[in-house]
Design an enzyme around this catalytic site. Sequence first.
Site, short mmCIF file in Angstrom:
data_model
loop_
_atom_site.label_atom_id
_atom_site.label_comp_id
_atom_site.label_asym_id
_atom_site.label_seq_id
_atom_site.Cartn_x
_atom_site.Cartn_y
_atom_site.Cartn_z
CD GLU A 40 -2.75 1.05 2.40
OE1 GLU A 40 -3.89 1.82 2.62
OE2 GLU A 40 -2.48 0.52 3.59
CE LYS A 112 -7.64 1.46 3.16
NZ LYS A 112 -6.31 1.84 3.88
CB CYS A 149 -4.84 -1.34 3.99
SG CYS A 149 -3.80 -1.33 5.66
#
Length: 292
Positions: A40, A112, A149
């Site tokens: 990331e 995300k 994540c």
Amino acid sequence: MKTAVIQQRYKHSKEKTLAYTLKGIQKASQNGAELIVLQELHQTEYFCQSEDTKFFAYANHFEEDIKLWAKVAKENKVVLVTSLFEKRTAGLYHNTAVVFEKDGSIAGKYRKMHIPDDPGFYEKFYFTPGDLGFEPIQTSVGKLGVLICWDQWYPEAARIMTLKGAEILIYPTAIGWFDDDTEKEKQRQLDAWITIQRSHAIANAIPVISCNRVGFEADPSNVLKGTRFWGNSFVCGSQGEILAQATHQDETILYASIDNKRTKEVRDIWPFLRDRRIEEYDCLLKRYCDEE
């Protein structure tokens, strides 16, 4: 299919970090990897440890970054999963995974969806929640369910990617310990992180690739000491079995071979998708089921 995960430290500048990453991609390609996954926000430090508007400047280079990684994917003839800071306009930014095909074209991207806001992880200050949905990305090596994540803690995201045909779940991530945490607490956090992702593999009968950064990064605001990213990148198969795993402190190129035929074999024996009681799952659309 041979895959490679590049686990690395931030090198104190974007230029030095990119140089290290590019060498890793070249080496992985030469060693036969067809799919390469980067961690990331791999171009810079994990800047979300503090809230500072100066870091928005990193997103100004998004289009240049796209061109660079497209070139890298094409030169190395690999499918490449990147994690970039995307600027759409002033005040509107995303934490975005861009996937490149072997010819350098953009296969797709994912913004995300789940955005944390915790001490040392102030992502809500920087990132707008994704608006592209949970859509797998079709590539020459298969249909990739790319998440990022904080998404890794949500079984709903993994399930939706699977129901839309993803053949592999991929998580670029940046997670670590605070040095002042007890050793027992550190181990609990690490075990939870590995277990939840392995559980996504098991529940969906699908391989999982998780790529985490490593090394200590100080908090630039000096409010906290900083974060020691715990590495432990891993690849597991469709029953959650560990195929390859890195250590908590070393930079490495982690290789694993994924057999897509194995997914069908496992699903035929463990038909979790068949036995889902979809007519009873309405409550999942609520924040909490405390009302009729």
